[in-house]
Design a protein around this motif. Sequence first.
Motif, short mmCIF file in Angstrom:
data_model
loop_
_atom_site.label_atom_id
_atom_site.label_comp_id
_atom_site.label_asym_id
_atom_site.label_seq_id
_atom_site.Cartn_x
_atom_site.Cartn_y
_atom_site.Cartn_z
N GLU A 10 0.86 -1.17 0.00
CA GLU A 10 0.00 0.00 0.00
C GLU A 10 0.91 1.23 0.00
O GLU A 10 1.83 1.32 0.81
CB GLU A 10 -0.90 0.01 1.23
N LEU A 11 0.64 2.14 -0.90
CA LEU A 11 1.43 3.36 -1.04
C LEU A 11 0.62 4.54 -0.54
O LEU A 11 -0.52 4.73 -0.95
CB LEU A 11 1.81 3.57 -2.51
N LYS A 12 1.23 5.30 0.35
CA LYS A 12 0.67 6.58 0.78
C LYS A 12 1.70 7.63 0.37
O LYS A 12 2.78 7.71 0.96
CB LYS A 12 0.43 6.61 2.28
N VAL A 13 1.38 8.39 -0.66
CA VAL A 13 2.32 9.37 -1.20
C VAL A 13 2.80 10.29 -0.10
O VAL A 13 2.01 10.84 0.67
CB VAL A 13 1.66 10.17 -2.35
N GLY A 14 4.12 10.44 0.01
CA GLY A 14 4.73 11.29 1.02
C GLY A 14 5.10 10.57 2.30
O GLY A 14 5.80 11.13 3.14
N GLU A 15 4.66 9.34 2.44
CA GLU A 15 5.03 8.52 3.60
C GLU A 15 6.25 7.70 3.22
O GLU A 15 6.21 6.92 2.27
CB GLU A 15 3.87 7.61 4.00
#
Length: 132
Positions: A10-15
């Motif tokens: 799972e990708l959370k942009v900026g994390e």
Amino acid sequence: MPIERAAERELKVGEKMVVEAPAKSRPFVVAFEDDGETGYFYACDKNAQTYIVDAMHIYNVAQSKHMAPMGLDIFWSSDDTVAVLFIERIAHGVFDFKNKKGWCRSNFPAPTDDWALNGDHKWSDSALELLV
């Protein structure tokens, strides 16, 4: 040629995150990194003098409109020479280790010296044909 999923996250942009996906039968590794400011896709070769042989810019966090969690997948071709990065089922980067060529939607930065012989990183949907 069938492709095989090597990584799924799972990708959370900026994390901040790093996702590595090694080839099964070759000394190649691809990695996706979000360092909190940018997203990059790396081509790595365990046998090369420099481990990272090429890098491609995928996004800038400040310019991204996608802040909700997204699916990130990395696939390898069955012969372990082509790797592709998908975000939300859209290809964003492809590395062809056999021909030392990479494609990304930002066409940035210029390829490294060893891979520069094969032009730029300009995106082409035809890169995906290497996987079939």
